[in-house]
Scaffold this motif. Structure first.
Motif, PDB file in Angstrom:
ATOM      1  N   ARG A  25      65.927 111.565  -4.549  1.00 17.90           N
ATOM      2  CA  ARG A  25      66.094 111.045  -3.188  1.00 17.90           C
ATOM      3  C   ARG A  25      65.747 109.564  -3.119  1.00 17.90           C
ATOM      4  N   GLN A  28      68.598 107.193  -3.842  1.00 19.50           N
ATOM      5  CA  GLN A  28      69.785 107.166  -2.986  1.00 19.50           C
ATOM      6  C   GLN A  28      69.661 106.049  -1.952  1.00 19.50           C
ATOM      7  N   ARG A 128      75.489 107.599   1.678  1.00 21.32           N
ATOM      8  CA  ARG A 128      74.981 107.302   0.328  1.00 21.32           C
ATOM      9  C   ARG A 128      76.088 107.285  -0.717  1.00 21.32           C
ATOM     10  N   HIS A 130      77.646 109.903  -1.942  1.00 24.88           N
ATOM     11  CA  HIS A 130      77.209 110.919  -2.894  1.00 24.88           C
ATOM     12  C   HIS A 130      77.900 112.245  -2.640  1.00 24.88           C
TER      13      HIS A 130
END
Length: 315
Positions: A25, A28, A128, A130
């Motif tokens: 985390r 990110q 992000r 992602h």
């Protein structure tokens, strides 16, 4: 075979725990704004479509409304078309293609079909760039009854009352070079498994439902998209991403069994698009246009006159 160094989080052979998740985390970085890119565009459509907040995500104090657009003059006698995008937040054309479709063509189907469009299912990941959500979960493997991603559960709740009534569901995705450089190595590390390199197809392709194949439907989409961008060829094994090519640019997965988004609606016609934005032969505008062309072809096929008697979902 190219040797890929082990992913920089975790210990080889051991699945991640809370420490590794926290480290991930921390890596990110917010790179774009869901509110600026998505919510503001949806707001401009409020006079033309009903906007539904079907869920709410809050990750460490960051709040995201989950929004869908719905036909204003909803007619219970008409079939339903469901369009989803941004299940994987990094797949830019899925989000922007869904929005572009609504903006330019959403009203073309008035009186013919009810539209439900969820353009950005995973907003934290969109920001992000992602594939995973905040909990390092892939929403597109979480649409089963036991799915752990709240993004997926929220969309399931939205679609549940429509299950079996949806005629067509198209889920808009991308396959990017970062699948090999970041996301698949991260997945292997997260699960404590070795990473085996694969190949990224150069071009657009579709994923049909092996439990309910609709080859003519897929072909209609491929033909429309081929006018916008190139279609991915099969590799030397006759495959795309490890699955046999059943028709040019088409592979099959058991969508519902795998917990994939395109399997949640019980629709007669389902497909998942895959655009390749990193191709030297494609531009971002082409990728968005390919998604729009796919949606239009999918709805057009489902509404064609020779399918007038086949307007209901599978049940």
């Amino acid at each position: 075979m190219t040797t890929i160094p082990f992913y920089p989080i975790g210990t080889p052979g051991q699945p991640w725990g809370e420490t590794e998740l926290a480290t991930w985390r921390g890596r990110q970085v917010r790179q774009r704004s869901y509110r600026d890119d998505v919510v503001r565009r949806i707001d401009t459509l409020r006079a033309r479509f009903e906007v539904i907040e079907y869920g709410h995500i809050d990750y460490a104090g960051e709040a995201f409304p989950l929004l869908a657009l719905k036909t204003h003059a909803w007619d219970e006698t008409l079939p339903i078309a469901l369009v989803t995008g941004g299940v994987h937040g990094y797949e830019t054309s899925g989000v922007h293609g869904a929005l572009a479709f609504v903006e330019a063509h959403g009203e073309d189907y008035a009186g013919r079909i009810n539209l439900v469009v969820a353009p950005c299912v995973s907003p934290w990941a969109y920001e992000r760039i992602h594939r995973w959500n905040y909990d390092a979960i892939d929403p597109n493997r979480s649409f089963g009854a036991d799915g752990k991603a709240e993004e997926s559960r929220a969309l399931r709740r939205l679609v549940a009352p429509l299950h079996g009534r949806v005629l067509m569901h198209i889920d808009l995705h991308e396959t990017t070079d970062t699948d090999e450089s970041e996301f698949r190595p991260a997945l292997a590390a997260r699960d404590g498994k070795p990473f085996v390199p694969g190949e990224i197809p150069d071009g657009f392709y579709l994923v049909d439902d092996s439990a309910n194949p609709q080859p003519a439907f897929q072909q209609a989409i491929i033909e429309a998209v081929a006018k916008v961008t190139h279609i991915a060829p099969a590799d030397e094994r006759g495959q795309i991403i490890g699955s046999p090519v059943v028709a040019p640019g088409v592979i099959e997965y058991p969508l519902e069994h795998l917990g994939l988004c395109a399997g949640i609606s019980g629709a007669r016609y389902t497909t998942t698009t895959e655009v390749y934005p990193d191709s030297p032969r494609a531009t971002p505008a082409q990728c968005n246009a390919a998604q729009v062309a796919a949606v239009r072809a999918a709805i057009g096929y489902a509404l064609a006159p020779n399918r007038q008697d086949d307007r209901q979902g599978r049940g």
